[in-house]
Write a protein that holds these residues in place. Structure first.
Motif: not given
Ligand SMILES: [Zn+2]
Length: 550
Positions: A467-476
């Motif tokens: 749910g966020e564009v952020r390093a470590g988050f899933a690339a959805d």
């Protein structure tokens, strides 16, 4: 023959890669996929920034100025928005193993859906997940366990309270659904048999879901004349069961209550102030979709098809039914059924797309209120058509949309082009919010609309690391052109895909590339991580269930 040692094995691997024509250099690239030149909205409501997004192993690896970095593949996002993929928490995408691309969803930027809403879920979540794993799925999938499904399994459509043994069987079915990976428990209290349940029964079952870390999502008992009581009941269930609450498709569906949505939102806000973790969702249309039977009193619908037809076809019983249906309409400020449109009627598909008024004119040669009720009687006597109901006000839709705790969700199933006349929200909901309510009427800002589609649902549903564009988050991710986003699907012509969402990426893999569906199925099954906030441990590409439930 002895097995090769490590250096020999490496040489063998490199030789076989070369033989297959696979470039070894490519695997040394910093990123698997690099999104260049876009304006990144991180999903938290912050203003956009010009940045690249580097993806590696299904995760966002870095966000920043990454020009000149090496990548196996690139997406040119110049002039476009790069946002987290949209999370649609209110869908009826049940049984997606049959239609694993869920094209109507991915084409409007959705990268995760929650199914099992309105009390209706798969009877076996374990086998639903197994089928999804077998066939693959284009986007991420989660489900709730449905109250109607559980109640029907134990009590059929009996209009009574369960006894102690029956209640404990229902509780164990909810517990089983949660163990198998459901993210919570849903009710559909306007539908039989859910509508037969008293609050105590719902609290007891929601407690089971709450204990297992789930939330309680409700299609409430009433969305019109008694909607305030229904909101209070929904919140009370969450308080008594000690679990977070999701009010499904919040709306006001009765003309004589139009304009009162502010009071409802105040009720929700007051509950939040006293510590109830309650949110809501909404679709961006002034019409809803449901079955025809929802217009009839509960007692008419007990006991299955044959019983229903018997009541409708008995002249004296029909007089009583008709009187009650008229009463239900009058109570809400309606004088007839002209606002009801037939979406999908198995027994006479030529009626699809007509209002009941138009259908009456065609079938009976007259279209007054009596003729409309007779048409409804004849249709429900054969089967229960899917309907579109034009019953909301634009002002309420906008007021609800402006509330920061209301998510954007479609309430749609998986749609097949050409099949029936479904509600256009299944093709256009997210696009419509961005085109009509952000770009055209400026009801809410872009950053806020994206937050309501991404981090807000991810946090409330506990989809940690999404749910966020952020390093470590899933690339959805979704890459879209706000100037070109459109929702051409209408009630008359619903089977039209949303436009403007050129690239959609799920777990690092494009499912839409330059406007075309790739056919990739990188979706995962999502579980709920309670209290999964934005910070803290980030799980690799979300939490994936083990191959078989343990
Ligand atoms: Zn519903």
């Amino acid at each position: 023959m002895s097995s090769p040692n490590a250096p020999q094995r490496l040489v063998l691997v490199l030789l076989s890669l070369a033989a297959l024509g696979i470039s070894v250099a490519a695997s040394r690239a910093t990123f698997d996929l690099l999104i260049l030149g876009g304006t990144v909205l991180d999903g938290t409501g912050k203003a956009g920034v010009r940045a690249e997004v580097g993806i590696k192993d299904g995760l966002v690896a870095r966000v920043g100025n990454l020009r000149g970095e090496s990548a196996t593949d690139t997406v040119d996002a110049s002039g476009r928005i790069v946002a987290p993929g949209f999370i649609d928490v209110h869908t009826h995408a049940d049984d997606p193993a049959e239609t694993p691309l869920l094209e109507n969803f991915i084409r409007m930027g959705v990268t995760a859906v929650v199914a099992g809403n309105c009390g209706s879920s798969s009877e076996s979540i374990a086998s639903e997940f197994e089928a999804i794993r077998r066939n693959g799925i284009a986007l991420n999938f989660a489900t709730l366990v449905g109250h109607n499904t559980v109640r029907a399994a134990v009590l059929g459509t009996a209009q009574r309270a369960p006894d102690a043994v029956e209640l404990s069987r229902m509780k164990s079915l909810v517990a089983k659904g949660m163990e198998e990976g459901a993210v919570g428990f849903s009710t559909g209290l306007q539908y039989v048999p859910g509508s037969y349940a008293a609050r105590d029964e719902i609290v007891e079952l929601a407690k089971v879901a709450g204990k297992a870390g789930g939330l309680y999502a409700s299609h409430m008992r009433n969305e019109g004349t008694r909607v305030a009581e229904a909101v209070e009941e929904t919140i009370a269930v969450g308080e008594a069961a000690r679990c977070p609450v999701q009010i499904s498709h919040l709306k006001i569906d009765s003309p004589n209550r139009w304009g009162t949505s502010g009071a409802l939102l105040d009720l929700v806000a007051a509950a939040r102030r006293r510590g109830v973790d309650v949110r809501a969702d909404q679709y961006a249309y002034t019409a809803g979709a449901s079955s025809l039977s929802i217009r009839f009193p509960d007692w008419v619908l007990e006991g299955g098809r044959a019983k229903i037809a018997e009541r409708l076809n008995d002249p004296r019983t029909w007089e009583r039914i008709k009187g009650e249906v008229k009463g239900l309409l009058a109570e809400r400020g309606f004088t007839d059924l002209s606002w009801a449109v037939i979406a999908s009627y198995r027994d006479d598909p030529s009626l699809n797309g007509l209002s009941i008024k138009q259908a009456a004119a065609r079938l009976l040669g007259r279209d007054d209120a009596e003729a409309q009720l007779e048409t409804a009687r004849q249709m429900l006597g054969k089967s229960n058509p899917q309907m579109v109901y034009h019953f909301m006000s634009e002002d309420d839709v906008k007021r609800i949309m402006k509330d920061p705790d209301v998510m954007v969700a479609s309430d749609s199933g998986v749609l097949t082009p050409g099949q029936g006349a479904p509600h256009p929200r299944g093709y256009g909901n997210n696009a419509r919010v961005l085109a009509r309510y952000v770009r055209e009427s400026r009801t809410i800002p872009l950053e806020e609309a994206v937050r309501k589609m991404t981090s807000l649902p991810a946090r409330h549903f506990g989809f940690k690391g999404r749910g966020e564009v952020r390093a470590g988050f899933a690339a959805d991710l979704v890459v879209f052109d706000l100037a070109k986003v459109a929702d051409p699907a209408t009630f008359e012509q619903p089977h039209r895909y949303a436009a403007g969402f050129g690239d959609v990426i799920v777990n690092g893999v494009p499912v839409i590339r330059k406007g075309a569906v790739t056919g990739a199925r990188p979706g995962q099954i999502l579980r709920r991580t309670p209290n999964g906030g934005p910070a803290g441990t980030v799980l690799p590409a979300g939490t994936v269930l083990p191959a078989r439930p343990r």
